[in-house]
Motif scaffolding. Sequence first.
Motif, mmCIF file in Angstrom:
data_model
loop_
_atom_site.group_PDB
_atom_site.id
_atom_site.type_symbol
_atom_site.label_atom_id
_atom_site.label_comp_id
_atom_site.label_asym_id
_atom_site.label_seq_id
_atom_site.Cartn_x
_atom_site.Cartn_y
_atom_site.Cartn_z
ATOM 1 N N ALA A 24 0.840 -1.190 0.000
ATOM 2 C CA ALA A 24 0.000 0.000 0.000
ATOM 3 C C ALA A 24 0.873 1.236 0.000
ATOM 4 O O ALA A 24 2.019 1.197 0.445
ATOM 5 C CB ALA A 24 -0.893 0.001 1.230
ATOM 6 N N ALA A 58 -3.514 -3.089 -1.524
ATOM 7 C CA ALA A 58 -4.327 -1.879 -1.475
ATOM 8 C C ALA A 58 -3.905 -0.916 -2.566
ATOM 9 O O ALA A 58 -2.735 -0.854 -2.936
ATOM 10 C CB ALA A 58 -4.184 -1.227 -0.111
ATOM 11 N N THR A 109 -9.654 5.158 3.775
ATOM 12 C CA THR A 109 -9.144 3.865 4.249
ATOM 13 C C THR A 109 -9.876 3.449 5.517
ATOM 14 O O THR A 109 -10.304 2.299 5.648
ATOM 15 C CB THR A 109 -7.621 3.934 4.518
#
Length: 159
Positions: free
Chosen positions: A99, A117, A132
């Motif tokens: 991510a 992600a 998020t």
Amino acid sequence: MELKDRLVSIQRVAKVTKGGRTFSFSAIVVVGDENGIVGFGLGKAKEVTEAITKGIDDAKKNLVKVPIIHGTVPHEQLGKYSGGSVLIKPAVSGTGVLAGGAMRAVLESAGITDVLAKSLGSSNPHNVVKATIEALGSMRDAYTVAQQRGIDLNKVFNG
């Protein structure tokens, strides 16, 4: 409950007055116990350390519980807040946290060890963090789904 804090971003903001510019700082902080609880806060002050402290205090006031199964998330989820939208996918053990910046801080603070992600919208840390948290907060594990539907746990999978 031991909460660890992570500084996501810090910015110097200016207020223009007739005597020139007055600088202050705004800090986005993410706190989490690395065991399914995470929250974020915004602190503003004339000094950096003060801004961070205020951010931590603010973050402790809005914590969310995240379902974690074997170090990853239970299912795919899209989170959206203003211009920031994020996609979070479960990953096999050993993948690690794949991510970007602001998202990584949130996912690691939540205690997620394996996840895929992607930030799809705006890269503004404020909105990415909020998106998020929104995505993580709206996740449900199989047990919760079974309870809400009032059915047996096996029926959730076998339909």
